[in-house]
Design a protein around this motif. Structure first.
Motif, short mmCIF file in Angstrom:
data_model
loop_
_atom_site.label_atom_id
_atom_site.label_comp_id
_atom_site.label_asym_id
_atom_site.label_seq_id
_atom_site.Cartn_x
_atom_site.Cartn_y
_atom_site.Cartn_z
N PHE A 38 41.32 141.47 41.65
CA PHE A 38 42.28 140.42 41.29
C PHE A 38 43.61 140.64 41.99
CE2 PHE A 38 45.78 139.04 38.54
CZ PHE A 38 45.52 137.68 38.48
N CYS A 39 44.08 141.88 42.05
CA CYS A 39 45.36 142.17 42.70
C CYS A 39 45.30 141.85 44.19
CB CYS A 39 45.73 143.63 42.48
SG CYS A 39 46.13 144.05 40.77
N PHE A 40 44.20 142.21 44.85
CA PHE A 40 44.08 141.92 46.28
C PHE A 40 43.94 140.42 46.54
CE2 PHE A 40 42.85 146.46 46.62
CZ PHE A 40 43.73 146.82 47.63
N LEU A 41 43.23 139.73 45.69
CA LEU A 41 43.15 138.27 45.84
C LEU A 41 44.51 137.62 45.61
CD1 LEU A 41 39.75 137.48 44.08
CD2 LEU A 41 40.26 137.39 46.54
N LEU A 42 45.26 138.14 44.65
CA LEU A 42 46.61 137.63 44.43
C LEU A 42 47.50 137.89 45.64
CD1 LEU A 42 48.68 136.37 42.50
CD2 LEU A 42 49.11 138.67 41.60
N ALA A 43 47.38 139.10 46.22
CA ALA A 43 48.15 139.41 47.43
C ALA A 43 47.73 138.51 48.58
CB ALA A 43 47.96 140.88 47.80
N LEU A 44 46.44 138.21 48.68
CA LEU A 44 45.97 137.30 49.72
C LEU A 44 46.57 135.90 49.55
CD1 LEU A 44 44.04 136.59 52.08
CD2 LEU A 44 42.26 136.17 50.37
N GLY A 45 46.58 135.42 48.30
CA GLY A 45 47.17 134.11 48.05
C GLY A 45 48.66 134.07 48.34
N LEU A 46 49.36 135.13 47.94
CA LEU A 46 50.80 135.17 48.20
C LEU A 46 51.09 135.24 49.70
CD1 LEU A 46 52.00 137.58 45.36
CD2 LEU A 46 52.25 135.09 45.47
N THR A 47 50.25 135.97 50.43
CA THR A 47 50.44 136.04 51.88
C THR A 47 50.26 134.68 52.52
OG1 THR A 47 49.63 138.33 51.88
CG2 THR A 47 49.63 137.15 53.98
N GLY A 48 49.22 133.96 52.07
CA GLY A 48 49.02 132.62 52.61
C GLY A 48 50.15 131.68 52.27
N VAL A 49 50.63 131.75 51.02
CA VAL A 49 51.73 130.87 50.61
C VAL A 49 53.00 131.19 51.40
CG1 VAL A 49 53.26 130.30 48.70
CG2 VAL A 49 50.80 130.43 48.32
N LEU A 50 53.29 132.48 51.56
CA LEU A 50 54.53 132.88 52.23
C LEU A 50 54.52 132.54 53.72
CD1 LEU A 50 57.24 134.38 52.35
CD2 LEU A 50 55.96 136.51 52.66
N PHE A 51 53.43 132.90 54.41
CA PHE A 51 53.42 132.77 55.87
C PHE A 51 52.93 131.40 56.35
CE2 PHE A 51 53.51 137.39 55.47
CZ PHE A 51 54.38 137.75 56.49
N VAL A 52 52.18 130.69 55.53
CA VAL A 52 51.61 129.41 55.97
C VAL A 52 52.39 128.23 55.41
CG1 VAL A 52 49.55 127.96 55.98
CG2 VAL A 52 49.32 130.44 56.22
N TRP A 53 52.79 128.29 54.16
CA TRP A 53 53.38 127.14 53.48
C TRP A 53 54.89 127.20 53.35
CZ3 TRP A 53 49.41 126.48 48.89
CH2 TRP A 53 48.23 125.93 49.41
N THR A 54 55.54 128.15 54.00
CA THR A 54 57.01 128.19 53.98
C THR A 54 57.52 128.26 55.40
OG1 THR A 54 57.16 130.62 53.84
CG2 THR A 54 56.98 129.40 51.76
N ASP A 55 58.67 127.64 55.62
CA ASP A 55 59.24 127.68 56.97
C ASP A 55 59.72 129.08 57.33
OD1 ASP A 55 61.16 127.64 55.05
OD2 ASP A 55 62.44 126.17 56.03
N GLN A 56 60.19 129.87 56.32
CA GLN A 56 60.61 131.24 56.62
C GLN A 56 59.42 132.09 57.10
OE1 GLN A 56 61.20 129.70 53.76
NE2 GLN A 56 63.43 129.51 53.52
N GLY A 57 58.27 131.92 56.44
CA GLY A 57 57.10 132.68 56.84
C GLY A 57 56.61 132.31 58.23
N GLN A 58 56.59 131.02 58.53
CA GLN A 58 56.19 130.60 59.87
C GLN A 58 57.18 131.10 60.92
OE1 GLN A 58 55.33 126.45 60.29
NE2 GLN A 58 53.87 126.40 58.57
N TRP A 59 58.44 131.18 60.54
CA TRP A 59 59.45 131.69 61.48
C TRP A 59 59.23 133.18 61.75
CZ3 TRP A 59 63.42 135.31 60.74
CH2 TRP A 59 64.34 135.41 61.79
N ILE A 60 58.88 133.94 60.70
CA ILE A 60 58.62 135.37 60.89
C ILE A 60 57.41 135.58 61.79
CG2 ILE A 60 57.89 137.47 59.70
CD1 ILE A 60 59.54 136.59 57.31
N ASP A 61 56.35 134.82 61.56
CA ASP A 61 55.18 134.91 62.44
C ASP A 61 55.55 134.61 63.89
OD1 ASP A 61 52.94 135.86 61.19
OD2 ASP A 61 52.28 133.92 60.43
N GLY A 62 56.35 133.57 64.08
CA GLY A 62 56.76 133.23 65.44
C GLY A 62 57.70 134.25 66.05
#
Length: 338
Positions: A38-62
């Protein structure tokens, strides 16, 4: 001459069982693994939300992996692009994947862990299907960030398969041999993750998502293997929670693993720092460190479990011996007649 039953009446047990302290109470392995999943799935979801669904996360990836000026792709300007594509082409071969899955089943069969081998092979196939499904179903919003695209590649299927293969071997190896797989296994995952980023196939968040996905699937597979167990010395059993000394030893071993991995990367790829800009270099090193931590955590979670031996119904479902009560009553009557 004595009369009545031979059982002692009113006597206390010579060695009464003592309850474990609260901090040392045993945790059922199935619940421990389900909680970790459950903790790893939660971390996976938070990673997707942060890097995919936020402009700050997409900026960090770029920022870590900027798009090339010509062609618009994420392929990095480095001498390592050619070797990275060769690594990905080799690892993506279906025949190599079949050989590795066959190796998992063979090791499981030889070690009396065939069921664990089947679970490990299923875990790898599940990682392939799940990664593809998430990439297809998860939208990537367009925040009009310079150098960013709406093409979704989260999580990385290559990294998920590489991590799942390493963890599948953890299921079929004996407990004493698992820790020796941490550094070489994490090194292999790091090479695949670095190759996907250098070749421009995936972003840093994709690599992180692939690792988290496979570790979550590993915890679920290990939990499923602990549900049914037999009453012998080889079945998975709960152990007391690790104390501070054990935790510190794990931290030290993880630090040593990171140092060894860094030395291996420097020896095998002496021109890595000179060939890559600081952004991709930070992404590669961070992915390598996270791979070591993830594999180390997986080893720690199953440190007290052995998946060898036959699998049967739980102990509380075993039928009682129908003649046991009769023999007990016969012995009691004979003692009373003496």
């Amino acid at each position: 001459m004595s009369h009545g039953s031979s059982y002692p009446i009113g006597r206390s047990s010579p060695d009464p069982a003592r309850a474990l302290p609260a901090g040392r109470a045993a945790v059922p392995p199935c619940l421990r693994l389900l909680g970790a999943a459950f903790c790893f799935l939660l971390a996976l979801g938070l990673t997707g939300v942060l890097f995919v669904w936020t402009d700050q996360g997409q900026w960090i990836d770029g920022l870590l992996l900027p798009r090339a000026e010509r062609g618009g792709g994420y392929e990095q300007e480095s001498d390592l692009v050619g070797p990275a594509k060769s690594v990905l082409a080799t690892f993506g071969s279906p025949s190599l994947l079949a050989v590795l899955l066959g190796g998992v089943l063979a090791v499981g069969l030889l070690g009396r862990r065939l069921l664990a081998g089947v679970a490990g092979a299923g875990m790898v196939l599940c990682a392939v299907v799940t990664a593809g499904a998430v990439k297809s179903a998860l939208p990537r919003p367009d925040f009009a960030i310079e150098g960013s695209t709406t093409h979704n590649s989260f999580p990385s299927g290559h990294v998920a398969v590489a991590t799942a293969l390493v963890l599948a071997f953890l299921l079929v190896l004996p407990g004493w041999a698992r820790r020796w797989l941490v550094v070489p296994g994490a090194a292999g995952v790091s090479v695949i993750g670095a190759a996907t980023m250098i070749a421009g196939w995936h972003r840093f968040s994709d690599v992180l998502g692939g690792v988290l996905l496979s570790v979550a699937l590993f915890c679920l597979a290990a939990a499923a293997l602990t549900v049914r167990r037999v009453d012998d010395a080889s079945h998975p059993r709960a152990t007391p929670v690790a104390g501070p000394g054990r935790a510190w030893r794990v931290v030290v071993e993880g630090a040593v693993g990171l140092i060894v991995l860094g030395w291996v990367v420097r020896v095998l790829l002496p021109g890595l720092a000179a060939s890559l800009p600081w952004g991709p270099l930070v992404a590669v090193l961070a992915a390598a460190g996270l791979s070591v931590v993830a594999v180390g955590v997986a080893v720690f979670l199953v440190r007290s479990l052995e998946f060898a031996g036959p699998v049967g119904p739980p102990q509380w479902q075993r039928p009682a011996d129908p003649g046991a009560m009769e023999r007990l009553l016969t012995t009691d009557i004979r003692t009373a007649r003496r």
